[in-house]
Motif scaffolding. Sequence first.
Motif, PDB file in Angstrom:
ATOM      1  N   THR A   2       0.847  -1.192   0.000  1.00 29.73           N
ATOM      2  CA  THR A   2       0.000   0.000   0.000  1.00 29.73           C
ATOM      3  C   THR A   2       0.881   1.239   0.000  1.00 29.73           C
ATOM      4  O   THR A   2       1.795   1.359   0.816  1.00 29.73           O
ATOM      5  CB  THR A   2      -0.914   0.020   1.240  1.00 29.73           C
ATOM      6  OG1 THR A   2      -1.763  -1.128   1.217  1.00 29.73           O
ATOM      7  CG2 THR A   2      -1.770   1.277   1.252  1.00 29.73           C
ATOM      8  N   ASP A   3       0.614   2.147  -0.919  1.00 31.28           N
ATOM      9  CA  ASP A   3       1.381   3.382  -1.009  1.00 31.28           C
ATOM     10  C   ASP A   3       0.867   4.398   0.001  1.00 31.28           C
ATOM     11  O   ASP A   3      -0.346   4.558   0.171  1.00 31.28           O
ATOM     12  CB  ASP A   3       1.289   3.982  -2.413  1.00 31.28           C
ATOM     13  CG  ASP A   3       1.844   3.050  -3.482  1.00 31.28           C
ATOM     14  OD1 ASP A   3       2.636   2.162  -3.117  1.00 31.28           O
ATOM     15  OD2 ASP A   3       1.475   3.216  -4.656  1.00 31.28           O
ATOM     16  N   VAL A   4       1.796   5.084   0.669  1.00 31.97           N
ATOM     17  CA  VAL A   4       1.440   6.165   1.590  1.00 31.97           C
ATOM     18  C   VAL A   4       1.668   7.489   0.874  1.00 31.97           C
ATOM     19  O   VAL A   4       2.787   7.792   0.446  1.00 31.97           O
ATOM     20  CB  VAL A   4       2.277   6.110   2.882  1.00 31.97           C
ATOM     21  CG1 VAL A   4       1.854   7.237   3.824  1.00 31.97           C
ATOM     22  CG2 VAL A   4       2.108   4.758   3.568  1.00 31.97           C
ATOM     23  N   ASP A  64      14.917  15.651   3.268  1.00 31.58           N
ATOM     24  CA  ASP A  64      14.416  15.802   1.901  1.00 31.58           C
ATOM     25  C   ASP A  64      13.127  16.608   1.885  1.00 31.58           C
ATOM     26  O   ASP A  64      12.331  16.560   2.832  1.00 31.58           O
ATOM     27  CB  ASP A  64      14.151  14.436   1.266  1.00 31.58           C
ATOM     28  CG  ASP A  64      15.441  13.732   0.836  1.00 31.58           C
ATOM     29  OD1 ASP A  64      16.499  14.384   0.890  1.00 31.58           O
ATOM     30  OD2 ASP A  64      15.375  12.548   0.472  1.00 31.58           O
ATOM     31  N   THR A  65      12.900  17.316   0.797  1.00 30.29           N
ATOM     32  CA  THR A  65      11.660  18.060   0.597  1.00 30.29           C
ATOM     33  C   THR A  65      10.679  17.191  -0.168  1.00 30.29           C
ATOM     34  O   THR A  65      11.035  16.575  -1.182  1.00 30.29           O
ATOM     35  CB  THR A  65      11.924  19.355  -0.183  1.00 30.29           C
ATOM     36  OG1 THR A  65      12.810  20.177   0.576  1.00 30.29           O
ATOM     37  CG2 THR A  65      10.623  20.127  -0.419  1.00 30.29           C
ATOM     38  N   VAL A  66       9.438  17.124   0.327  1.00 25.57           N
ATOM     39  CA  VAL A  66       8.412  16.301  -0.308  1.00 25.57           C
ATOM     40  C   VAL A  66       7.209  17.177  -0.628  1.00 25.57           C
ATOM     41  O   VAL A  66       6.873  18.095   0.126  1.00 25.57           O
ATOM     42  CB  VAL A  66       7.988  15.125   0.601  1.00 25.57           C
ATOM     43  CG1 VAL A  66       9.121  14.143   0.774  1.00 25.57           C
ATOM     44  CG2 VAL A  66       7.529  15.622   1.966  1.00 25.57           C
ATOM     45  N   ALA A  67       6.552  16.892  -1.746  1.00 25.97           N
ATOM     46  CA  ALA A  67       5.398  17.667  -2.173  1.00 25.97           C
ATOM     47  C   ALA A  67       4.108  16.981  -1.741  1.00 25.97           C
ATOM     48  O   ALA A  67       4.046  15.750  -1.611  1.00 25.97           O
ATOM     49  CB  ALA A  67       5.414  17.845  -3.685  1.00 25.97           C
ATOM     50  N   VAL A  68       3.079  17.798  -1.497  1.00 25.54           N
ATOM     51  CA  VAL A  68       1.756  17.249  -1.198  1.00 25.54           C
ATOM     52  C   VAL A  68       1.303  16.395  -2.380  1.00 25.54           C
ATOM     53  O   VAL A  68       1.423  16.798  -3.538  1.00 25.54           O
ATOM     54  CB  VAL A  68       0.750  18.393  -0.939  1.00 25.54           C
ATOM     55  CG1 VAL A  68      -0.664  17.845  -0.859  1.00 25.54           C
ATOM     56  CG2 VAL A  68       1.114  19.137   0.328  1.00 25.54           C
ATOM     57  N   ALA A  70       2.698  13.443  -3.092  1.00 27.46           N
ATOM     58  CA  ALA A  70       3.769  12.513  -3.464  1.00 27.46           C
ATOM     59  C   ALA A  70       3.698  11.251  -2.602  1.00 27.46           C
ATOM     60  O   ALA A  70       3.217  11.277  -1.468  1.00 27.46           O
ATOM     61  CB  ALA A  70       5.131  13.185  -3.298  1.00 27.46           C
ATOM     62  N   MET A  71       4.199  10.152  -3.141  1.00 23.90           N
ATOM     63  CA  MET A  71       4.277   8.906  -2.371  1.00 23.90           C
ATOM     64  C   MET A  71       5.549   8.954  -1.532  1.00 23.90           C
ATOM     65  O   MET A  71       6.632   9.193  -2.053  1.00 23.90           O
ATOM     66  CB  MET A  71       4.288   7.689  -3.299  1.00 23.90           C
ATOM     67  CG  MET A  71       4.359   6.359  -2.552  1.00 23.90           C
ATOM     68  SD  MET A  71       4.124   4.945  -3.639  1.00 23.90           S
ATOM     69  CE  MET A  71       5.571   5.090  -4.674  1.00 23.90           C
TER      70      MET A  71
END
Length: 431
Positions: A2-4, A64-68, A70-71
């Motif tokens: 399952t992807d988060v 790390d920078t993550v975008a809304v 993104a998995m």
Amino acid sequence: MTDVIIPALGESITEATVGQWLKNPGDKVAADEPIVSLETDKVAVEVPSPVAGVMGEQLFKVGDTVAVGAMIARIDGGEGGAVTAPTPAVVKEAAPAAAASAPAKTAAPAEPTSHIDDTPPTKPVPEVGNAVPAAPAPDAIAPAVRKLLGDYNLEPASITGTGLDGRLTKGDVLAAIEAGTAKVIGAPAAAAPAPAAAERREERVRMTRLRQTIARRLKEAQDTAAMLTTFNDVDMTAVMAARARYKDLFEKKHGVRLGFMSFFAKAVVLALRDVPAVNAAIEGDEIVYRDYADLGIAASSPGGLVVPVLRNADKLSFAETEKAIGDFGKRAQAGKLAIADLQGGTFTITNGGVFGSLMSTPILNTPQSGVLGMHRIEERPVVRDGQIVARPMMYLALSYDHRLVDGREAVTFLVRVKEAIEDPARLLLDM
């Protein structure tokens, strides 16, 4: 698998920084259990697992920078397909990113930065003599907490952790320092030689998103507004007498202590009605006037200064005001303020007096046009009826945007606050 997926984090927030992984690959995960802490511009948000299973691949490293959208990870054992994690409701203190720089938005799996042991906890062994409990594994302590422990040379095992799985938080360390219960590692030698120049060290720690946002907004306020500060002082005798007289009855009836902040919040509301420009804001070439007062109440948190908003303060009673302010303070220290708590606001009150400040020039919380600074109360000689007497006095500072607020209006505002505090009956009579 399952992807988060990174859920929506709040209005105007499109990305965040990975602050700390709360679960490692191979760890068991319950549905809705937090697996990662993300730092946003305002607070840190825990992202829960959408399903029960085993923690699988982590697609981003700390820092790390993550975008809304993104998995960010995968959970093994849940039903297949991408699942968006529920909108996070629990907010923890922001943990600074790792000092070592890493490319933003990388999709390469990363080695875990902390470790959680799945083996059942053993029964604690009582201390014998000078025995010290085993310290948490170094990789189980967040970088910000480890730095704070190192700054004060403290023994981690001497501090009780209140975080996930008993982890230490910055709040735990700061509370132990204040209480004097934290143990210092070793003791300096009596005749220790002065450190050689070659032993001098420097450490570079990446700024948290919250600290970056604070720095950016404060600089923007200086660059945008024509900021000016005016001062006055206030005799706290009447408020202190009223508080001493009614505090026990107030607490018994309302279940909350009567403090000074509710008096100042009420005084500010009256002053804003008399001087509406201080409650207004400039938007483009227009001035926006408000007939309501949403007061930002600055509060200290382990991650930095935050300003939760007391909405419709003009309609709240003393008890409602005290309960809301007390709740803000507790949640700020626990790192549990929601993003919605920090949005909006038409005027801000900040109290540097709790840290011992005698006088300051507070910086505007843009786009607001005014901020009131409270300071410590101290007895000073003043003249009353021709006699020199000692009175509990406090300096007040109003910083305002001179583009919108004239000097006469700023002084009038401060005088209104002063009058209401020195004669609290005005608060009840709306005068």
